[in-house]
Motif scaffolding. Sequence first.
Motif, short mmCIF file in Angstrom:
data_model
loop_
_atom_site.label_atom_id
_atom_site.label_comp_id
_atom_site.label_asym_id
_atom_site.label_seq_id
_atom_site.Cartn_x
_atom_site.Cartn_y
_atom_site.Cartn_z
N UNK A 120 20.86 38.60 114.30
CA UNK A 120 19.56 38.52 114.98
C UNK A 120 18.52 37.93 114.03
N UNK A 121 17.45 37.43 114.61
CA UNK A 121 16.37 36.86 113.80
C UNK A 121 15.74 37.94 112.93
N UNK A 122 15.61 39.17 113.47
CA UNK A 122 15.01 40.24 112.68
C UNK A 122 15.85 40.51 111.42
N UNK A 123 17.18 40.48 111.57
CA UNK A 123 18.04 40.69 110.40
C UNK A 123 17.85 39.58 109.37
N UNK A 124 17.78 38.34 109.85
CA UNK A 124 17.56 37.21 108.93
C UNK A 124 16.24 37.38 108.18
N UNK A 125 15.19 37.76 108.91
CA UNK A 125 13.87 37.88 108.29
C UNK A 125 13.79 39.08 107.35
N UNK A 126 14.58 40.11 107.61
CA UNK A 126 14.65 41.25 106.68
C UNK A 126 15.35 40.81 105.39
N UNK A 127 16.41 40.02 105.54
CA UNK A 127 17.10 39.49 104.35
C UNK A 127 16.16 38.61 103.53
N UNK A 128 15.28 37.86 104.21
CA UNK A 128 14.28 37.04 103.52
C UNK A 128 13.40 37.92 102.64
N UNK A 129 12.99 39.09 103.17
CA UNK A 129 12.15 40.02 102.38
C UNK A 129 12.88 40.45 101.12
N UNK A 130 14.14 40.85 101.26
CA UNK A 130 14.89 41.31 100.09
C UNK A 130 15.05 40.20 99.06
N UNK A 131 15.31 38.97 99.55
CA UNK A 131 15.47 37.83 98.64
C UNK A 131 14.16 37.55 97.89
N UNK A 132 13.06 37.47 98.62
CA UNK A 132 11.76 37.19 98.00
C UNK A 132 11.40 38.27 96.97
N UNK A 133 11.57 39.52 97.36
CA UNK A 133 11.15 40.62 96.49
C UNK A 133 12.03 40.74 95.24
N UNK A 134 13.30 40.31 95.37
CA UNK A 134 14.20 40.39 94.20
C UNK A 134 13.87 39.30 93.19
N UNK A 135 13.19 38.23 93.65
CA UNK A 135 12.92 37.09 92.78
C UNK A 135 11.52 37.11 92.17
N UNK A 136 10.70 38.08 92.57
CA UNK A 136 9.36 38.23 92.00
C UNK A 136 9.22 39.64 91.43
N UNK A 137 8.94 39.77 90.14
CA UNK A 137 8.85 41.11 89.55
C UNK A 137 7.67 41.90 90.13
N UNK A 138 7.86 43.19 90.32
CA UNK A 138 6.78 44.08 90.77
C UNK A 138 7.16 45.50 90.38
N UNK A 139 6.22 46.42 90.54
CA UNK A 139 6.46 47.82 90.17
C UNK A 139 7.00 48.65 91.32
N UNK A 140 6.76 48.19 92.57
CA UNK A 140 7.16 48.99 93.73
C UNK A 140 7.36 48.09 94.94
N UNK A 141 8.12 48.60 95.92
CA UNK A 141 8.29 47.94 97.21
C UNK A 141 7.93 48.95 98.30
N UNK A 142 7.11 48.53 99.24
CA UNK A 142 6.85 49.33 100.44
C UNK A 142 7.58 48.64 101.58
N UNK A 143 8.49 49.37 102.21
CA UNK A 143 9.40 48.79 103.19
C UNK A 143 9.27 49.54 104.51
#
Length: 439
Positions: A120-143
Amino acid sequence: MTENRVDTLINSLLKRYPKGFDLSLERISRLLENLGNPHLKLPPIIHIAGTNGKGSAAATCRALLESAGYSVHVHTSPHLVHWNERYRIGRKGGGKFVDNDTLADAIERVTKANHDEPITVFELLTAVAFLLFSEHPADAVILEVGLGGRFDATNVIKKPAVSLIMPISLDHVALLGNTVEKIAFEKGGIIKEEVPLVIGKQESDGAIDVLTTIAQERHAPFVVYGQDFQAYNDHGHMVFQNENGLIELPLPSLRGDHQISNAASAIEAVLHAGFKLTDQNIAKAMQNIVWPARMQRIRHGKLIDSLPETMTVFLDGGHNPAGAKVIAQEIRHWKEKGAGPVTMVAGMINTKDSFHYFKELNGLVDQVYTVPVLSSDSGVAPEELAKVVLSAGLKAQTTSSIEDAFQKIAGTTPQRTVLVAGSLYMAGDFLKKNGTPPQ
Protein backbone atom coordinates in the motif's frame (compact mmCIF):
# COMPACT_ATOMS: atom_id res chain seq x y z
CA MET A 1 9.36 22.55 -10.55
CA THR A 2 10.89 20.34 -7.88
CA GLU A 3 7.73 20.42 -5.76
CA ASN A 4 5.83 18.76 -8.59
CA ARG A 5 8.36 15.92 -8.54
CA VAL A 6 7.11 14.81 -5.10
CA ASP A 7 3.46 15.17 -6.15
CA THR A 8 4.11 13.37 -9.45
CA LEU A 9 5.85 10.47 -7.71
CA ILE A 10 3.14 10.05 -5.09
CA ASN A 11 0.29 10.43 -7.59
CA SER A 12 1.84 7.66 -9.68
CA LEU A 13 2.08 5.48 -6.55
CA LEU A 14 -1.58 6.15 -5.75
CA LYS A 15 -2.52 4.94 -9.23
CA ARG A 16 -0.26 1.89 -9.07
CA TYR A 17 -0.90 0.68 -5.54
CA PRO A 18 -4.01 0.54 -3.34
CA LYS A 19 -4.40 3.62 -1.17
CA GLY A 20 -5.81 1.87 1.92
CA PHE A 21 -4.25 -0.02 4.80
CA ASP A 22 -2.98 -3.60 4.77
CA LEU A 23 -3.52 -5.04 8.23
CA SER A 24 -0.36 -7.11 8.38
CA LEU A 25 3.34 -6.37 8.79
CA GLU A 26 4.73 -8.81 6.23
CA ARG A 27 4.92 -6.47 3.25
CA ILE A 28 6.52 -3.53 5.05
CA SER A 29 8.97 -5.90 6.79
CA ARG A 30 10.04 -7.32 3.42
CA LEU A 31 10.50 -3.85 1.97
CA LEU A 32 12.51 -2.62 4.95
CA GLU A 33 14.78 -5.65 4.68
CA ASN A 34 15.43 -4.73 1.04
CA LEU A 35 16.40 -1.24 2.27
CA GLY A 36 18.83 -2.59 4.89
CA ASN A 37 16.39 -2.34 7.85
CA PRO A 38 16.62 1.44 8.43
CA HIS A 39 13.96 1.17 11.19
CA LEU A 40 16.54 -0.64 13.35
CA LYS A 41 19.03 2.25 13.03
CA LEU A 42 17.05 5.02 14.71
CA PRO A 43 17.52 7.03 17.91
CA PRO A 44 15.08 6.41 20.83
CA ILE A 45 11.47 6.32 19.63
CA ILE A 46 8.28 7.65 21.24
CA HIS A 47 5.54 5.54 19.60
CA ILE A 48 2.04 7.08 19.81
CA ALA A 49 -1.34 5.42 19.20
CA GLY A 50 -4.93 6.41 20.07
CA THR A 51 -8.16 7.60 18.45
CA ASN A 52 -7.91 11.27 19.41
CA GLY A 53 -5.02 13.42 20.54
CA LYS A 54 -2.17 11.57 18.79
CA GLY A 55 -1.15 14.62 16.80
CA SER A 56 -1.40 16.97 19.78
CA ALA A 57 0.70 14.55 21.84
CA ALA A 58 3.32 14.31 19.07
CA ALA A 59 3.48 18.11 18.82
CA THR A 60 3.82 18.43 22.60
CA CYS A 61 6.53 15.76 22.80
CA ARG A 62 8.42 17.67 20.11
CA ALA A 63 8.05 20.98 21.98
CA LEU A 64 9.27 19.34 25.21
CA LEU A 65 12.31 17.72 23.64
CA GLU A 66 13.28 20.77 21.57
CA SER A 67 12.91 23.04 24.62
CA ALA A 68 15.51 20.85 26.34
CA GLY A 69 17.89 21.15 23.37
CA TYR A 70 17.26 17.75 21.75
CA SER A 71 16.94 17.30 17.98
CA VAL A 72 13.78 15.41 17.03
CA HIS A 73 12.50 13.60 13.93
CA VAL A 74 8.69 13.52 13.68
CA HIS A 75 6.50 11.30 11.48
CA THR A 76 2.77 12.09 11.49
CA SER A 77 -0.13 11.53 9.11
CA PRO A 78 -2.13 12.67 7.29
CA HIS A 79 -0.67 15.91 5.99
CA LEU A 80 -2.82 19.00 5.55
CA VAL A 81 -1.41 20.69 2.42
CA HIS A 82 1.97 19.20 1.40
CA TRP A 83 3.27 15.63 1.68
CA ASN A 84 6.46 17.02 3.28
CA GLU A 85 4.50 17.74 6.48
CA ARG A 86 4.62 14.02 7.30
CA TYR A 87 8.42 14.16 7.74
CA ARG A 88 10.00 16.67 10.09
CA ILE A 89 13.78 16.26 10.13
CA GLY A 90 15.36 16.96 13.51
CA ARG A 91 18.14 19.49 13.95
CA LYS A 92 19.49 21.56 16.81
CA GLY A 93 17.40 24.66 17.35
CA GLY A 94 14.26 23.10 15.83
CA GLY A 95 13.35 20.61 13.11
CA LYS A 96 12.16 21.44 9.59
CA PHE A 97 9.92 19.65 7.10
CA VAL A 98 11.99 17.60 4.68
CA ASP A 99 12.82 19.49 1.48
CA ASN A 100 11.35 18.39 -1.85
CA ASP A 101 14.56 17.02 -3.39
CA THR A 102 15.41 14.88 -0.35
CA LEU A 103 11.85 13.56 -0.11
CA ALA A 104 11.60 12.78 -3.83
CA ASP A 105 14.94 10.94 -3.71
CA ALA A 106 13.80 8.83 -0.73
CA ILE A 107 10.48 7.98 -2.42
CA GLU A 108 12.32 6.85 -5.56
CA ARG A 109 14.70 4.64 -3.57
CA VAL A 110 11.90 3.06 -1.54
CA THR A 111 9.79 2.42 -4.64
CA LYS A 112 12.75 0.83 -6.43
CA ALA A 113 13.51 -1.40 -3.40
CA ASN A 114 9.92 -2.67 -3.44
CA HIS A 115 10.49 -4.37 -6.84
CA ASP A 116 6.83 -3.89 -7.86
CA GLU A 117 5.64 -6.27 -5.12
CA PRO A 118 2.09 -5.76 -3.74
CA ILE A 119 2.07 -3.01 -1.09
CA THR A 120 0.00 0.00 0.00
CA VAL A 121 1.02 3.62 -0.44
CA PHE A 122 0.87 4.13 3.34
CA GLU A 123 3.43 1.33 3.82
CA LEU A 124 5.72 2.87 1.19
CA LEU A 125 5.48 6.29 2.83
CA THR A 126 6.17 4.80 6.28
CA ALA A 127 9.30 3.16 4.86
CA VAL A 128 10.29 6.59 3.50
CA ALA A 129 10.13 7.95 7.08
CA PHE A 130 12.40 5.20 8.40
CA LEU A 131 14.87 5.72 5.53
CA LEU A 132 15.00 9.51 5.98
CA PHE A 133 15.33 9.33 9.76
CA SER A 134 18.08 6.70 9.60
CA GLU A 135 20.15 8.95 7.31
CA HIS A 136 19.92 12.13 9.40
CA PRO A 137 21.31 12.09 12.95
CA ALA A 138 18.95 13.16 15.76
CA ASP A 139 18.39 12.53 19.46
CA ALA A 140 14.83 11.19 19.23
CA VAL A 141 12.05 10.04 16.90
CA ILE A 142 8.35 10.74 17.46
CA LEU A 143 6.37 8.16 15.51
CA GLU A 144 2.60 8.45 15.17
CA VAL A 145 0.55 5.35 14.34
CA GLY A 146 -1.49 5.67 11.15
CA LEU A 147 -4.42 3.36 11.95
CA GLY A 148 -5.01 1.05 14.89
CA GLY A 149 -1.68 -0.18 16.17
CA ARG A 150 -1.25 -3.94 16.06
CA PHE A 151 -0.96 -4.16 12.26
CA ASP A 152 -0.06 -0.54 11.53
CA ALA A 153 3.03 -0.16 9.33
CA THR A 154 4.83 1.74 12.13
CA ASN A 155 4.55 -1.30 14.40
CA VAL A 156 7.60 -2.94 12.85
CA ILE A 157 9.49 -1.03 15.57
CA LYS A 158 10.68 -3.72 17.96
CA LYS A 159 11.85 -1.68 20.95
CA PRO A 160 10.67 1.92 21.27
CA ALA A 161 11.81 3.98 24.27
CA VAL A 162 8.16 4.36 25.33
CA SER A 163 4.68 3.53 24.03
CA LEU A 164 2.03 6.24 24.51
CA ILE A 165 -1.67 5.45 24.02
CA MET A 166 -3.93 8.47 23.84
CA PRO A 167 -7.76 8.55 24.30
CA ILE A 168 -9.59 5.71 22.58
CA SER A 169 -13.11 6.00 21.17
CA LEU A 170 -15.16 4.50 18.34
CA ASP A 171 -13.59 5.23 14.94
CA HIS A 172 -12.69 3.08 11.91
CA VAL A 173 -15.10 0.46 13.32
CA ALA A 174 -15.13 -1.53 10.06
CA LEU A 175 -11.39 -2.17 10.42
CA LEU A 176 -10.78 -2.09 14.18
CA GLY A 177 -13.99 -3.39 15.78
CA ASN A 178 -17.30 -1.99 16.98
CA THR A 179 -16.58 -1.65 20.71
CA VAL A 180 -14.08 0.51 22.59
CA GLU A 181 -12.57 -2.67 24.07
CA LYS A 182 -11.93 -4.19 20.61
CA ILE A 183 -10.37 -0.94 19.40
CA ALA A 184 -8.24 -0.76 22.59
CA PHE A 185 -6.97 -4.26 21.81
CA GLU A 186 -5.82 -3.09 18.36
CA LYS A 187 -4.22 0.10 19.73
CA GLY A 188 -2.59 -1.98 22.49
CA GLY A 189 -0.71 -3.85 19.78
CA ILE A 190 2.06 -1.23 20.08
CA ILE A 191 2.78 -2.31 23.68
CA LYS A 192 6.14 -4.10 23.60
CA GLU A 193 7.84 -6.55 25.94
CA GLU A 194 9.31 -4.65 28.94
CA VAL A 195 8.93 -1.24 27.21
CA PRO A 196 7.35 1.48 29.42
CA LEU A 197 3.73 2.32 28.58
CA VAL A 198 1.94 5.61 29.28
CA ILE A 199 -1.87 5.42 29.08
CA GLY A 200 -3.44 8.82 28.41
CA LYS A 201 -6.84 9.94 29.69
CA GLN A 202 -9.52 7.38 28.83
CA GLU A 203 -13.30 7.83 29.04
CA SER A 204 -13.78 4.07 29.21
CA ASP A 205 -12.63 1.83 32.08
CA GLY A 206 -12.93 -1.02 29.57
CA ALA A 207 -10.16 0.50 27.46
CA ILE A 208 -7.90 0.84 30.53
CA ASP A 209 -8.58 -2.79 31.51
CA VAL A 210 -7.66 -4.06 28.03
CA LEU A 211 -4.46 -1.98 27.86
CA THR A 212 -3.25 -2.81 31.37
CA THR A 213 -3.92 -6.53 30.78
CA ILE A 214 -1.75 -6.49 27.64
CA ALA A 215 0.95 -4.54 29.51
CA GLN A 216 0.99 -7.09 32.34
CA GLU A 217 1.23 -9.98 29.87
CA ARG A 218 4.21 -8.26 28.22
CA HIS A 219 5.88 -7.23 31.49
CA ALA A 220 5.65 -3.59 30.36
CA PRO A 221 5.73 -1.15 33.28
CA PHE A 222 2.78 1.22 32.90
CA VAL A 223 1.30 4.44 34.29
CA VAL A 224 -2.32 5.54 33.85
CA TYR A 225 -3.67 9.08 33.63
CA GLY A 226 -5.83 9.87 36.66
CA GLN A 227 -4.12 7.21 38.75
CA ASP A 228 -0.36 7.68 38.46
CA PHE A 229 -0.23 11.16 36.94
CA GLN A 230 -2.69 13.95 36.19
CA ALA A 231 -3.06 17.64 35.36
CA TYR A 232 -5.69 20.31 35.88
CA ASN A 233 -6.39 23.99 35.35
CA ASP A 234 -5.88 25.98 38.53
CA HIS A 235 -6.79 29.67 38.06
CA GLY A 236 -5.26 29.89 34.58
CA HIS A 237 -2.25 27.67 35.27
CA MET A 238 -1.70 24.01 34.49
CA VAL A 239 -0.79 21.93 37.52
CA PHE A 240 0.99 18.68 36.57
CA GLN A 241 1.43 15.95 39.14
CA ASN A 242 3.17 12.57 39.04
CA GLU A 243 5.16 10.34 41.41
CA ASN A 244 7.91 12.99 41.56
CA GLY A 245 5.57 15.67 42.88
CA LEU A 246 3.72 18.67 41.54
CA ILE A 247 4.72 21.54 39.24
CA GLU A 248 2.86 24.65 38.14
CA LEU A 249 3.05 25.46 34.43
CA PRO A 250 1.55 27.81 31.86
CA LEU A 251 -1.54 26.41 30.13
CA PRO A 252 -0.71 24.62 26.85
CA SER A 253 -0.74 26.90 23.82
CA LEU A 254 -3.20 24.52 22.11
CA ARG A 255 -6.81 25.49 22.86
CA GLY A 256 -9.29 23.31 24.73
CA ASP A 257 -9.55 21.76 28.18
CA HIS A 258 -8.61 18.35 26.74
CA GLN A 259 -5.18 19.72 25.80
CA ILE A 260 -4.27 19.78 29.52
CA SER A 261 -4.58 15.98 29.82
CA ASN A 262 -2.97 15.56 26.37
CA ALA A 263 0.02 17.66 27.50
CA ALA A 264 0.30 15.71 30.77
CA SER A 265 0.44 12.42 28.83
CA ALA A 266 3.17 13.81 26.55
CA ILE A 267 5.25 15.02 29.54
CA GLU A 268 4.97 11.62 31.18
CA ALA A 269 5.92 9.84 27.93
CA VAL A 270 9.05 11.95 27.37
CA LEU A 271 10.16 11.35 30.97
CA HIS A 272 9.51 7.58 30.73
CA ALA A 273 11.48 7.51 27.47
CA GLY A 274 14.49 8.52 29.57
CA PHE A 275 14.92 12.14 28.45
CA LYS A 276 15.87 14.77 31.02
CA LEU A 277 13.53 17.75 31.36
CA THR A 278 13.76 20.61 33.84
CA ASP A 279 10.65 22.41 35.09
CA GLN A 280 11.82 25.39 33.00
CA ASN A 281 12.02 23.19 29.86
CA ILE A 282 8.46 21.97 30.43
CA ALA A 283 7.13 25.49 31.10
CA LYS A 284 8.78 26.82 27.92
CA ALA A 285 7.40 23.91 25.89
CA MET A 286 3.80 24.48 27.03
CA GLN A 287 3.92 27.93 25.42
CA ASN A 288 5.46 26.66 22.17
CA ILE A 289 3.27 23.75 21.08
CA VAL A 290 2.34 24.10 17.42
CA TRP A 291 -0.22 21.76 15.87
CA PRO A 292 -2.24 23.14 12.95
CA ALA A 293 -6.01 22.61 12.62
CA ARG A 294 -6.64 21.84 16.28
CA MET A 295 -8.87 24.70 17.37
CA GLN A 296 -6.32 26.91 15.60
CA ARG A 297 -7.04 30.63 15.46
CA ILE A 298 -6.43 31.81 11.89
CA ARG A 299 -5.67 35.53 11.80
CA HIS A 300 -4.76 36.28 8.19
CA GLY A 301 -4.84 34.93 4.65
CA LYS A 302 -6.90 35.27 1.47
CA LEU A 303 -10.13 33.88 2.93
CA ILE A 304 -9.80 35.58 6.32
CA ASP A 305 -9.19 38.97 4.72
CA SER A 306 -12.53 38.69 2.88
CA LEU A 307 -14.43 38.84 6.21
CA PRO A 308 -15.17 41.84 8.45
CA GLU A 309 -12.43 42.35 11.07
CA THR A 310 -14.98 41.74 13.82
CA MET A 311 -15.27 38.06 12.84
CA THR A 312 -12.99 35.50 14.47
CA VAL A 313 -12.03 32.33 12.58
CA PHE A 314 -10.98 28.97 14.05
CA LEU A 315 -9.94 25.80 12.22
CA ASP A 316 -10.37 22.28 13.59
CA GLY A 317 -9.73 18.90 11.96
CA GLY A 318 -11.56 16.73 14.51
CA HIS A 319 -13.86 14.43 12.55
CA ASN A 320 -15.61 11.99 14.91
CA PRO A 321 -18.19 12.41 17.72
CA ALA A 322 -15.42 12.49 20.37
CA GLY A 323 -13.77 15.32 18.42
CA ALA A 324 -17.13 17.14 18.24
CA LYS A 325 -17.49 16.86 22.05
CA VAL A 326 -14.22 18.78 22.37
CA ILE A 327 -15.46 21.44 19.93
CA ALA A 328 -18.74 21.70 21.86
CA GLN A 329 -16.86 22.31 25.10
CA GLU A 330 -14.79 25.07 23.50
CA ILE A 331 -17.90 26.76 22.03
CA ARG A 332 -19.51 26.75 25.50
CA HIS A 333 -16.44 28.63 26.76
CA TRP A 334 -16.87 31.18 23.96
CA LYS A 335 -20.55 31.64 24.86
CA GLU A 336 -19.69 32.08 28.57
CA LYS A 337 -17.37 34.92 27.55
CA GLY A 338 -20.15 36.62 25.59
CA ALA A 339 -19.21 35.56 22.06
CA GLY A 340 -21.80 36.15 19.35
CA PRO A 341 -23.32 33.50 17.06
CA VAL A 342 -21.15 30.61 15.85
CA THR A 343 -21.25 29.83 12.13
CA MET A 344 -19.71 26.63 10.82
CA VAL A 345 -18.18 25.85 7.43
CA ALA A 346 -18.20 22.05 7.28
CA GLY A 347 -17.00 19.33 4.95
CA MET A 348 -16.74 15.63 5.85
CA ILE A 349 -15.71 12.31 4.36
CA ASN A 350 -18.04 9.33 4.14
CA THR A 351 -16.13 7.06 6.53
CA LYS A 352 -17.05 9.26 9.53
CA ASP A 353 -20.16 9.29 11.73
CA SER A 354 -21.32 12.73 10.62
CA PHE A 355 -24.80 12.50 12.23
CA HIS A 356 -23.46 12.02 15.77
CA TYR A 357 -20.71 14.56 15.08
CA PHE A 358 -23.30 17.28 14.37
CA LYS A 359 -25.61 16.02 17.12
CA GLU A 360 -22.92 17.06 19.64
CA LEU A 361 -23.10 20.62 18.27
CA ASN A 362 -26.90 20.96 18.41
CA GLY A 363 -27.86 24.18 20.21
CA LEU A 364 -24.32 25.58 19.97
CA VAL A 365 -23.84 26.29 16.25
CA ASP A 366 -26.31 28.73 14.68
CA GLN A 367 -25.74 27.94 11.03
CA VAL A 368 -23.78 25.33 9.06
CA TYR A 369 -22.59 25.95 5.49
CA THR A 370 -21.73 22.62 3.87
CA VAL A 371 -18.91 22.56 1.31
CA PRO A 372 -17.25 19.91 -0.89
CA VAL A 373 -14.02 18.27 0.30
CA LEU A 374 -11.60 18.61 -2.61
CA SER A 375 -8.59 16.67 -1.38
CA SER A 376 -10.34 13.33 -0.75
CA ASP A 377 -12.21 10.98 -3.09
CA SER A 378 -14.42 10.11 -0.10
CA GLY A 379 -15.88 13.59 0.41
CA VAL A 380 -19.62 13.79 1.13
CA ALA A 381 -21.50 15.97 -1.37
CA PRO A 382 -22.60 19.27 0.25
CA GLU A 383 -26.27 18.46 -0.50
CA GLU A 384 -26.02 15.10 1.28
CA LEU A 385 -24.13 16.59 4.23
CA ALA A 386 -26.76 19.33 4.60
CA LYS A 387 -29.44 16.63 5.00
CA VAL A 388 -27.41 15.02 7.79
CA VAL A 389 -26.90 18.39 9.50
CA LEU A 390 -30.67 19.08 9.36
CA SER A 391 -31.48 15.62 10.72
CA ALA A 392 -29.13 16.32 13.66
CA GLY A 393 -31.21 19.42 14.48
CA LEU A 394 -29.02 22.24 13.09
CA LYS A 395 -29.66 24.77 10.32
CA ALA A 396 -27.84 24.01 7.07
CA GLN A 397 -27.17 25.72 3.76
CA THR A 398 -25.39 24.11 0.81
CA THR A 399 -22.55 26.01 -0.86
CA SER A 400 -20.43 25.22 -3.91
CA SER A 401 -17.01 25.93 -2.33
CA ILE A 402 -15.21 27.30 0.73
CA GLU A 403 -14.94 30.66 -1.07
CA ASP A 404 -18.70 30.65 -1.67
CA ALA A 405 -19.34 29.92 2.03
CA PHE A 406 -17.04 32.76 3.12
CA GLN A 407 -18.74 35.14 0.70
CA LYS A 408 -22.13 34.32 2.24
CA ILE A 409 -20.76 34.69 5.79
CA ALA A 410 -19.21 38.07 4.93
CA GLY A 411 -22.71 39.38 4.24
CA THR A 412 -24.12 38.39 7.66
CA THR A 413 -24.06 40.27 10.98
CA PRO A 414 -20.39 41.05 11.75
CA GLN A 415 -20.17 39.95 15.41
CA ARG A 416 -19.68 36.20 15.06
CA THR A 417 -17.21 33.33 15.33
CA VAL A 418 -16.58 31.24 12.21
CA LEU A 419 -15.51 27.61 12.73
CA VAL A 420 -14.10 25.70 9.75
CA ALA A 421 -14.30 22.01 10.69
CA GLY A 422 -15.34 18.43 9.97
CA SER A 423 -12.24 16.77 8.53
CA LEU A 424 -8.47 17.08 8.30
CA TYR A 425 -8.88 16.97 4.51
CA MET A 426 -11.25 19.93 4.79
CA ALA A 427 -8.73 21.72 7.04
CA GLY A 428 -6.07 21.15 4.40
CA ASP A 429 -8.34 22.52 1.67
CA PHE A 430 -8.92 25.64 3.78
CA LEU A 431 -5.24 26.26 4.57
CA LYS A 432 -4.34 25.84 0.89
CA LYS A 433 -7.01 28.27 -0.33
CA ASN A 434 -6.18 30.71 2.49
CA GLY A 435 -2.48 30.63 1.50
CA THR A 436 -1.35 29.60 5.00
CA PRO A 437 0.07 26.04 4.81
CA PRO A 438 1.75 24.55 7.94
CA GLN A 439 5.38 25.60 8.46
